[in-house]
Structures are given as structure tokens and as C-alpha cells.
Design a protein around this motif. Structure first.
Motif, PDB file in Angstrom:
ATOM      1  N   LEU A 132      68.732 124.123 -34.160  1.00 42.73           N
ATOM      2  CA  LEU A 132      67.552 123.715 -33.802  1.00 42.73           C
ATOM      3  C   LEU A 132      66.564 123.559 -35.125  1.00 42.73           C
ATOM      4  O   LEU A 132      66.857 124.135 -36.067  1.00 42.73           O
ATOM      5  CB  LEU A 132      66.707 124.821 -33.017  1.00 42.73           C
ATOM      6  N   ILE A 133      65.719 122.528 -35.174  1.00 39.25           N
ATOM      7  CA  ILE A 133      64.811 122.204 -36.266  1.00 39.25           C
ATOM      8  C   ILE A 133      63.449 122.209 -35.783  1.00 39.25           C
ATOM      9  O   ILE A 133      63.112 121.837 -34.703  1.00 39.25           O
ATOM     10  CB  ILE A 133      64.845 120.823 -36.921  1.00 39.25           C
ATOM     11  N   LEU A 134      62.604 123.217 -36.301  1.00 31.18           N
ATOM     12  CA  LEU A 134      61.355 123.268 -35.890  1.00 31.18           C
ATOM     13  C   LEU A 134      60.352 122.951 -36.973  1.00 31.18           C
ATOM     14  O   LEU A 134      60.500 123.188 -38.202  1.00 31.18           O
ATOM     15  CB  LEU A 134      60.929 124.833 -35.585  1.00 31.18           C
ATOM     16  N   VAL A 135      59.232 121.893 -36.505  1.00 29.53           N
ATOM     17  CA  VAL A 135      58.500 121.406 -37.732  1.00 29.53           C
ATOM     18  C   VAL A 135      57.301 121.553 -37.244  1.00 29.53           C
ATOM     19  O   VAL A 135      56.792 121.355 -35.905  1.00 29.53           O
ATOM     20  CB  VAL A 135      58.734 119.973 -37.565  1.00 29.53           C
ATOM     21  N   LEU A 172      63.774 132.165 -32.079  1.00 31.29           N
ATOM     22  CA  LEU A 172      62.815 130.745 -31.839  1.00 31.29           C
ATOM     23  C   LEU A 172      61.242 131.498 -32.081  1.00 31.29           C
ATOM     24  O   LEU A 172      60.464 130.640 -32.666  1.00 31.29           O
ATOM     25  CB  LEU A 172      62.911 130.318 -30.509  1.00 31.29           C
ATOM     26  N   THR A 173      61.099 132.714 -31.481  1.00 28.75           N
ATOM     27  CA  THR A 173      59.684 133.086 -31.591  1.00 28.75           C
ATOM     28  C   THR A 173      59.273 133.372 -33.006  1.00 28.75           C
ATOM     29  O   THR A 173      58.365 132.918 -33.497  1.00 28.75           O
ATOM     30  CB  THR A 173      59.422 134.489 -30.654  1.00 28.75           C
ATOM     31  N   ALA A 174      60.393 134.042 -33.792  1.00 28.72           N
ATOM     32  CA  ALA A 174      60.008 134.188 -35.150  1.00 28.72           C
ATOM     33  C   ALA A 174      59.711 133.013 -35.843  1.00 28.72           C
ATOM     34  O   ALA A 174      58.931 132.675 -36.862  1.00 28.72           O
ATOM     35  CB  ALA A 174      61.195 135.139 -35.711  1.00 28.72           C
ATOM     36  N   ALA A 175      60.533 131.920 -35.752  1.00 31.13           N
ATOM     37  CA  ALA A 175      60.413 130.569 -36.274  1.00 31.13           C
ATOM     38  C   ALA A 175      59.235 129.771 -36.008  1.00 31.13           C
ATOM     39  O   ALA A 175      58.493 129.198 -36.785  1.00 31.13           O
ATOM     40  CB  ALA A 175      61.766 129.727 -35.919  1.00 31.13           C
ATOM     41  N   GLY A 208      60.733 137.453 -40.007  1.00 29.27           N
ATOM     42  CA  GLY A 208      60.349 136.991 -38.884  1.00 29.27           C
ATOM     43  C   GLY A 208      58.700 136.922 -38.842  1.00 29.27           C
ATOM     44  O   GLY A 208      58.215 136.107 -38.112  1.00 29.27           O
ATOM     45  N   GLN A 209      58.197 137.900 -39.473  1.00 28.58           N
ATOM     46  CA  GLN A 209      56.842 138.037 -39.585  1.00 28.58           C
ATOM     47  C   GLN A 209      56.255 137.092 -40.558  1.00 28.58           C
ATOM     48  O   GLN A 209      55.105 137.374 -41.187  1.00 28.58           O
ATOM     49  CB  GLN A 209      56.233 139.503 -39.806  1.00 28.58           C
TER      50      GLN A 209
END
Length: 481
Positions: A132-135, A172-175, A208-209
Motif C-alpha cells: 500500500l502507498i498512502l499519499v 494503516l491507521t498509524a500511516a 505510529g504516533q
């Protein structure tokens, strides 16, 4: 030649024609309504149209994830790198859930075979299939496919099997938090005093924080100006004071005087008078001995010095606001903390033992865990928060040396939740991103032998006999008629 005259349709034919037209009209209308209903249902968020029946809630979001998703004020685009036909159903449904919780979250699949260079624009040269790539804006985070699942091989040599849990929601949530929470903060943990190394689980939780975690040796380096949080994790040796080659205590005091934040864990087995003196400046001191629980509901069975403390109520600092206080915390061989009213200092307990607890003044030398004469009664503060009203300095002290422990996290995840929440509070963040991994397989149902025998009797003998008896009665009644 006989002429055939065209006859007009009679009443019966006209009735049939009308019935056919009505039937065709209703059929077309039904099809249109079905298509329209399908379009409406597809437009409704997945959380209203799909139900998660899995035991572990694989397709549901935790409250923490929902809160972070709903609080977004900027767009997050998630790209799922997966070949056509090889998509992970758990992951795609979870992405649908995120998108349904916030209009700022969108996701789409990118087939690496169709878009071979797509990932390179985000600095990824060889992303795994399923990554996954989160942008968000100029920031991006890559989650490798192998990191979305956690593999436990601890029983492999004994049983030949291993367990797999899904940690995708946690990652995912951390990202999402990392790419949307602004500038990265910095946490440093001290070394060179025999400190207990931070576990990978705690480091992952802190990162993650959006806290960048780095080691710091005060013998060779000063505390950096960008230090938002300093962590001292169970040192075996004390910090050097004035008169030594390096005055580490002066560096610590200068950092706190400038409004620094310190998270400290200690073990009563090790003597650290210089650090104790620093805590005394915040009105915190050690209670002699080790705390033992007299209430079996506040300790592990058979281990009264393995404490399951309560969270303090109505903390004015808000330290516990972002922590899931429904999760138990385990403190092994913990020492109490005495809070003394000190001018210019505000202090409060975070974790406390029960009223049935007592402190064994003999400490690690105790011959029995039972309360003896001279052992003071509880309750005791086991973790405390304090702040200097003038400088703004803040400290959190957990007087237990085994708080950060991978083995403990397997059964008591509240430990890492607590530490992460304390770090987030000191760094000025609200809420935590930690989500527990979810089991892929349901736990097997075990039935006691006596229950199995009773069920077998019911289903093999009683029910068939009842069915035969009812059938015989029905046959007799019919013959009499």
C-alpha cells in the motif's frame, strides 16, 4: 373467388392484449426499479450495507481508527498495488470501511503489470505485490505487504505450526496519522547506563504516533534541540553528576528547565540516587519495598507481586484521555511512588494498586509474600505524572522495570497502549493509533465429555425416536379417517 373480411378483435382478444401490455410494463418497471435500487445501495457506504460476521472483526474498524478517520481535514489517497485477480479480500473490504468513515479517504487499485513505474514516483523501486502507498500532500508512506500480517513461530518447533494475525488496520491507521499529523516529532532514548532496550513493539507504536525514535548517549552527545521527548528505560547504573567526567544530571536538568518532557521507568533492584533526586524536585519519591496485592482480582493468579493496577480517576493533566483504560496493565515487581506536595509542582497518580495491597519493605529479599509487621498498607501509586508550573517541564515515572516487555504484550497489550499514550501525551498529541492484530482463524470450540455425551444422546436417540413416534401417530390418524 371468396373474399375474406378482416374481423375486428373481440372483447377477449382486447383483454388479452391489454394484459400483455400491462405485464410488459410492469416487467420493465421492475427491472428499472431493481437497477435503481442497486445503484442506490452501491452509493451507500459499505458500513451500512455490509456486516462483519467474523469472530475477530476482520472487516470492522476499531474506535481509534474511526476517530482518526473522522477527524481528518486533508485528503489521503491510498494506492493498493495488486495484480488483477490476486486482491486480498480482507484488505479491500477494510479499505472500503476507511473510505466510508471519511470523505477525505479514497483508495484505488494499481496493477503493477499495467503501471510498472507507478510506485517509483514515491521512492519505491521494488514494492511487493499487495503493498500500500498512502499519499497526503507532499508526504507519503509505503506499507509492504509482508508487514500487514504478523507471524508467530514461538510454537513451531513444538507443534510444527505457527499462527498468523492480521495487523493491517494497526499499520494503516498509524500511516494515516503519520501523513496527516504535520511535522514529525522526535523521541530519544538514553543508552550507556545498562538501560533496557526499547522493544520493537514499542518503537513501532511510537513511530505510529509520528515520533521518530533515536538512541542518545549523553557521554558523547548533548540532548538535541529537537528533542520532544526523552525516554530513560530502566537504567542499571545511575546518571553521572557534578564531579564526573561528564555531568549528565546537569544536562537533564537544563533540558527540563527549558520545558523538556521525560518518560522514566525504573526498577528498585538498581540504585539510582541521582535520578531519584531529580524526581524529588517534582515531588515524587520511592516508597520502600515492593508492592504486593492482597486482592486476587488485581494480580495474576498465584503471583501477588504481578500487579494488575487500576487507572487513576479524574486526572487533571489529561494524560489518560487518549488511552484505552478498558485494557489491563501488568506490572511485575513494582515499587510504589510517594507524591509529596511541592511548591510550583503539580503531580497526580496514573496507575494505582488496590486498597488491599501492601508494600513488602524487604523488597527483593522478601522471604514470604504475606504481609508482615512493618509492611505498610496501600493503595500505592505505581505510575505518576508531574509538571513544573514555571518551566512547563513534564515527567511521567513508572516504577516498574519490566513494563516494556514483548512477552507481556502477547497477553497484556495494555502495557504498550499505556506507554504509547504516555509518550503521546508528553509530546502534546491527542489520542493513540494502536490497534490490536486480529486472528485469522476462529478459536476452536471445545465441548466437555459429559456435554458431548448428552448431545449425542439427544441427536442420535431421542430426536429420531420422537420423529418416528410423531410419524406413527399421523399414520394412525389418517387410517381412521
Amino acid at each position: 373467388m371468396k373474399k375474406f373480411e378482416k374481423k375486428s378483435a373481440g372483447p377477449l382478444e382486447r383483454l388479452r392484449l391489454k394484459s400483455g401490455i400491462y405485464a410488459a410494463s410492469f416487467t420493465v418497471l421492475a427491472i428499472l426499479l431493481a437497477v435503481l435500487l442497486n445503484l442506490i445501495v452501491r452509493a451507500v457506504p459499505a458500513k451500512y450495507t455490509e456486516f462483519d460476521l467474523s469472530e475477530a472483526g476482520l472487516y470492522s474498524l476499531s474506535d481509534s481508527s474511526k476517530e482518526i478517520a473522522r477527524s481528518l481535514t486533508q485528503d489521503v489517497n491510498i494506492y493498493y498495488l495488486a495484480e488483477t485477480g490476486s486482491e486480498d479480500a480482507i484488505l479491500t473490504k477494510l479499505l472500503d470501511r476507511y473510505a466510508s468513515e471519511s470523505s477525505h479517504i479514497r483508495w484505488e487499485r494499481k496493477d503493477p503489470a499495467v503501471y510498472p513505474t507507478f510506485a517509483t514516483q514515491y521512492g519505491v523501486q521494488s514494492a511487493e505485490n499487495g503493498s500500500l502507498i498512502l499519499v497526503s500532500g507532499e508526504k507519503s508512506v509505503v506499507l509492504e505487504a509482508s508487514d500487514l500480517y504478523d507471524y508467530d513461530y514461538s510454537d513451531y518447533y513444538a507443534t510444527g505450526s505457527y499462527s498468523v494475525t492480521f495487523g493491517g488496520e494497526n499499520k494503516l491507521t498509524a500511516a494515516i496519522y503519520r501523513v496527516t499529523s504535520g511535522e514529525t516529532l522526535h523521541a530519544y532514548y538514553t543508552t550507556n547506563h545498562g538501560e533496557q532496550a526499547l522493544t520493537d513493539t514499542l518503537i513501532d507504536a511510537l513511530e505510529g504516533q509520528n515520533l521518530a525514535v533515536s538512541p542518545l548517549d549523553l557521554l558523547t552527545d548533548a540532548i538535541p534541540d529537537d528533542c520532544d521527548l526523552l525516554i530513560v528505560n530502566t537504567p542499571q547504573q545511575d546518571f553521572a553528576a557534578a564531579g564526573s567526567l561528564v555531568d549528565e544530571m546537569s544536562a537533564l536538568r537544563a533540558y527540563l528547565k527549558s520545558g523538556g518532557r521525560l518518560m522514566l521507568t525504573t526498577d528498585s533492584y538498581y540504585s539510582t540516587p541521582n535520578l531519584d533526586a531529580l524526581m524529588a524536585e517534582f515531588g515524587l519519591s520511592r516508597t520502600p519495598g515492593l508492592v504486593v496485592e492482597g486482592d486476587s482480582g488485581h494480580s495474576l493468579s498465584g503471583y501477588p507481586y504481578y500487579l494488575l493496577p487500576d487507572y487513576a480517576e479524574d486526572t487533571g493533566s489529561g494524560t489518560l484521555d487518549g488511552i484505552d483504560t478498558s485494557r489491563r496493565v501488568l506490572l511485575q515487581m513494582a515499587q510504589g511512588i510517594t507524591l509529596t506536595e511541592t511548591e510550583g509542582v503539580t503531580s497526580e497518580p496514573l496507575l494505582v494498586s488496590s486498597e488491599s495491597s501492601y508494600s513488602k519493605t524487604a523488597g527483593y529479599e522478601m522471604a514470604t509474600a504475606g504481609q508482615e509487621e512493618g509492611d505498610p498498607d496501600g493503595p500505592f501509586t505505581l505510575a505518576a505524572y508531574a509538571s513544573n508550573n514555571a518551566t512547563g517541564a513534564e515527567v511521567i515515572w513508572v516504577n516498574c522495570g519490566n513494563m516494556d516487555n514483548e512477552a507481556v504484550y502477547q497477553t497484556v497489550p495494555g502495557n504498550v497502549t499505556f506507554l504509547q499514550g504516555c509518550a503521546a501525551a508528553l509530546a502534546g498529541q491527542e489520542g493513540t493509533t494502536l490497534v490490536e492484530s486480529k486472528a485469522l482463524e476462529a478459536a476452536p470450540i471445545t465441548i466437555p465429555n459429559h456435554t458431548a455425551a448428552a448431545l449425542g444422546l439427544v441427536f442420535v436417540l431421542i430426536l429420531p425416536a420422537a420423529v418416528l413416534a410423531v410419524g406413527a401417530v399421523v399414520v394412525l390418524l389418517r387410517r381412521r379417517r
